[in-house]
Scaffold this active site. Structure first.
Site, PDB file in Angstrom:
ATOM      1  N   GLY A 177     -13.374  -3.962  -0.241  1.00  0.00           N
ATOM      2  CA  GLY A 177     -14.762  -3.513  -0.121  1.00  0.00           C
ATOM      3  C   GLY A 177     -15.154  -2.483  -1.173  1.00  0.00           C
ATOM      4  O   GLY A 177     -16.238  -2.562  -1.754  1.00  0.00           O
ATOM      5  N   GLY A 182     -10.347  -9.139  -2.118  1.00  0.00           N
ATOM      6  CA  GLY A 182      -9.370  -9.846  -1.277  1.00  0.00           C
ATOM      7  C   GLY A 182      -8.800 -11.136  -1.830  1.00  0.00           C
ATOM      8  O   GLY A 182      -7.654 -11.186  -2.286  1.00  0.00           O
ATOM      9  N   LYS A 212     -19.740 -17.843  -1.160  1.00  0.00           N
ATOM     10  CA  LYS A 212     -21.181 -17.779  -0.919  1.00  0.00           C
ATOM     11  C   LYS A 212     -21.923 -16.837  -1.861  1.00  0.00           C
ATOM     12  O   LYS A 212     -21.418 -15.783  -2.213  1.00  0.00           O
ATOM     13  CB  LYS A 212     -21.426 -17.294   0.507  1.00  0.00           C
ATOM     14  CG  LYS A 212     -20.968 -18.292   1.549  1.00  0.00           C
ATOM     15  CD  LYS A 212     -21.237 -17.728   2.915  1.00  0.00           C
ATOM     16  CE  LYS A 212     -20.984 -18.787   3.975  1.00  0.00           C
ATOM     17  NZ  LYS A 212     -21.203 -18.229   5.316  1.00  0.00           N
ATOM     18  N   ARG A 269       0.825  -1.217   0.000  1.00  0.00           N
ATOM     19  CA  ARG A 269       0.000   0.000   0.000  1.00  0.00           C
ATOM     20  C   ARG A 269       0.856   1.264   0.000  1.00  0.00           C
ATOM     21  O   ARG A 269       0.480   2.266  -0.606  1.00  0.00           O
ATOM     22  CB  ARG A 269      -0.942  -0.002   1.204  1.00  0.00           C
ATOM     23  CG  ARG A 269      -2.096  -0.957   0.977  1.00  0.00           C
ATOM     24  CD  ARG A 269      -3.079  -0.945   2.115  1.00  0.00           C
ATOM     25  NE  ARG A 269      -4.352  -1.471   1.663  1.00  0.00           N
ATOM     26  CZ  ARG A 269      -5.251  -2.044   2.443  1.00  0.00           C
ATOM     27  NH1 ARG A 269      -5.017  -2.158   3.734  1.00  0.00           N
ATOM     28  NH2 ARG A 269      -6.377  -2.488   1.945  1.00  0.00           N
TER      29      ARG A 269
HETATM   30  P1  AMP Z   1     -14.775 -15.205  -1.327  1.00  0.00           P
HETATM   31  O1  AMP Z   1     -14.107 -14.609  -0.116  1.00  0.00           O
HETATM   32  O2  AMP Z   1     -16.258 -15.156  -1.284  1.00  0.00           O
HETATM   33  O3  AMP Z   1     -14.187 -14.685  -2.623  1.00  0.00           O
HETATM   34  O4  AMP Z   1     -14.456 -16.753  -1.258  1.00  0.00           O
HETATM   35  C1  AMP Z   1     -13.181 -17.279  -1.389  1.00  0.00           C
HETATM   36  C2  AMP Z   1     -13.167 -18.615  -0.725  1.00  0.00           C
HETATM   37  O5  AMP Z   1     -14.083 -19.487  -1.349  1.00  0.00           O
HETATM   38  C3  AMP Z   1     -11.820 -19.282  -0.797  1.00  0.00           C
HETATM   39  O6  AMP Z   1     -11.337 -19.468   0.508  1.00  0.00           O
HETATM   40  C4  AMP Z   1     -12.125 -20.616  -1.467  1.00  0.00           C
HETATM   41  O7  AMP Z   1     -11.430 -21.700  -0.888  1.00  0.00           O
HETATM   42  C5  AMP Z   1     -13.587 -20.792  -1.213  1.00  0.00           C
HETATM   43  N1  AMP Z   1     -14.190 -21.713  -2.185  1.00  0.00           N
HETATM   44  C6  AMP Z   1     -14.208 -21.580  -3.513  1.00  0.00           C
HETATM   45  N2  AMP Z   1     -14.811 -22.645  -4.078  1.00  0.00           N
HETATM   46  C7  AMP Z   1     -15.178 -23.476  -3.090  1.00  0.00           C
HETATM   47  C8  AMP Z   1     -15.855 -24.722  -3.039  1.00  0.00           C
HETATM   48  N3  AMP Z   1     -16.275 -25.333  -4.140  1.00  0.00           N
HETATM   49  N4  AMP Z   1     -16.075 -25.280  -1.837  1.00  0.00           N
HETATM   50  C9  AMP Z   1     -15.658 -24.634  -0.720  1.00  0.00           C
HETATM   51  N5  AMP Z   1     -15.032 -23.462  -0.688  1.00  0.00           N
HETATM   52  C10 AMP Z   1     -14.789 -22.875  -1.861  1.00  0.00           C
END
Ligand code: AMP
Length: 396
Positions: A377, A354, A197, A36
């Site tokens: 964010g 992130g 999610k 940064r």
């Molecule tokens: P996000 O912070 O929402 O971008 O999510 C990233 C996280 O999603 C990472 O830690 C990945 O390991 C997890 N992830 C991605 N695909 C899968 C999956 N099929 N099952 C479980 N975790 C997942």
């Protein structure tokens, strides 16, 4: 959006109040990642070169409106001096007589760092009185903290309305990259949205189906979409209660003409572990005790084809559990394809958020992307189509 840059401002002899993001990680007083700080060097350098006097305003951690010595910005002085290669002076408050005197007596070729803005309760409340105190320290305001622009705080919003305001070099680069990806993009535009999610990225998906031509959905959130299509996903991460919402997004996409690409084949294991035994199966054949951890080669081939037929790509979130080998395969393959298409001049590729930065760095593709935003964010809120208060305030 009509915002000014440093080029539009008369800086000679002026005190330039620069809002920066130097919220770097520190362990035992040592900066462990100075990314940064490195990213604001062009702004500080250009202000100095134009004869201006940079006065840096920043937050550090979450002191909750109280003076906390372990969150003093003073500890960053050696790292800042190494980065800027000029003396960095310090004022123990971001408003008040001492700070005013320090700004007034600042010499050419020096930088003044002000104490943590969040030592004041008013900062996070966008308090006008606090902003008026800050405004006394500068003749010009420059916001170079895109990553803090989704928050309306005194130093990011109220202050911008009190002085002639412009974007710093980093803010400018972010805004130009984002504008080229979603503002007036070269079509077809493809978005990749992955990650854990659906619930955390609902607004994002809703906005994108309105704006992009193709939406590639991967990672854990793709499982929720498979469930919405009546497909059994075994013990995979999936938000079953979100299945109606996922179905609504699919329906909306059909209306807007956005083509949704879900995994057609899946890599399935029984455990969430590196090198867990795994099988590649058609997407509708996940066993009851199986866990989908990545998209398969057939899905990657389809993603590749979509990318080859795109001119703009915007990416947030991994396509699988990328921290666990070999379940990083789809993410890596798609990232390397996007990197190659960018290198050849066919694709404008913008990524952020992130885990996305970590995933693209791990794939070795990051350097070839047109732009990688390190703003978590703020990047997401921008992708969601929201107005960022810190950017809106520059539009005077
Ligand atoms: P996000 O912070 O929402 O971008 O999510 C990233 C996280 O999603 C990472 O830690 C990945 O390991 C997890 N992830 C991605 N695909 C899968 C999956 N099929 N099952 C479980 N975790 C997942």
């Amino acid at each position: 959006m009509a915002w000014k840059t440093l080029n539009d401002m008369d800086l000679a002899g002026k005190r330039v109040l620069v809002r920066v993001d130097i919220n770097v990680p520190i362990v035992d007083g040592v900066v462990t990642d100075s990314t940064r700080i490195r990213r604001i060097i062009p702004t500080v350098r250009d202000i100095l070169a134009a004869g201006g006097k940079p006065v840096l305003l920043a937050h550090f951690g979450r002191p909750g409106g109280e003076r906390r010595e372990n969150l003093s910005l003073k500890q960053l002085i050696p790292t800042l001096e190494r980065a800027f290669e000029v003396p960095v002076l310090f004022a123990a408050d971001c408003v008040g007589t001492e700070a005013e005197l320090a700004a007034e007596t600042l010499q050419d070729g020096q930088v003044l760092l002000l104490e943590n803005t969040r030592f004041h309760k008013g900062e996070t409340k966008n308090d006008l009185g606090l902003a008026e105190g800050m405004a006394k320290l500068g003749d010009v305001y420059c916001n170079d903290a895109f990553s803090a622009a989704h928050r309306a705080h005194s130093s990011t919003e109220a202050l911008a309305r009190l002085l002639p305001a412009c974007a710093g070099r980093l803010m400018q680069a972010e805004l130009e990259a984002l504008e080229s990806a979603l503002g007036a993009p070269k079509r077809p535009v493809t978005a990749v949205v992955g990650g854990a999610k659906v619930s955390t990225k609902l607004e994002l998906l809703g906005n994108l189906v309105d704006k992009v031509d193709n939406l590639i959905i991967g990672g854990g959130m793709a499982n929720t979409f498979l469930v919405a299509k009546g497909i059994d996903v075994g013990i995979s991460l999936a938000e079953r209660i979100m299945k109606d919402t996922a179905a609504e997004i699919l329906e909306k996409a059909e209306k807007t003409g956005c083509s949704i690409i879900l995994p057609s084949d899946i890599v399935v294991a029984k455990k969430f572990e590196s090198h867990a035994d795994h099988d590649t199966l058609p997407a509708d054949q996940c066993p009851d005790d199986g866990m989908i951890l990545d998209a398969g080669p057939d899905s990657v081939a389809r993603i590749t084809e979509v990318l080859e037929n795109s001119n703009t790509l915007i990416w947030n979130g991994p396509l699988g559990a990328f921290e666990l080998e070999p379940f990083d395969a789809a993410t890596n393959a798609a990232a390397l394809k996007a990197a190659a298409l960018t290198r050849s001049g066919q694709l404008i590729s913008v990524a952020g958020g992130g885990d996305t930065v970590a995933a693209l760095n791990a794939s070795g593709a990051a350097n070839d992307f047109t732009y990688i935003s390190t703003a978590g964010g703020a990047f997401l809120e921008w992708m969601e189509g929201k107005e960022l208060p810190g950017v809106a305030a520059l539009d005077q």
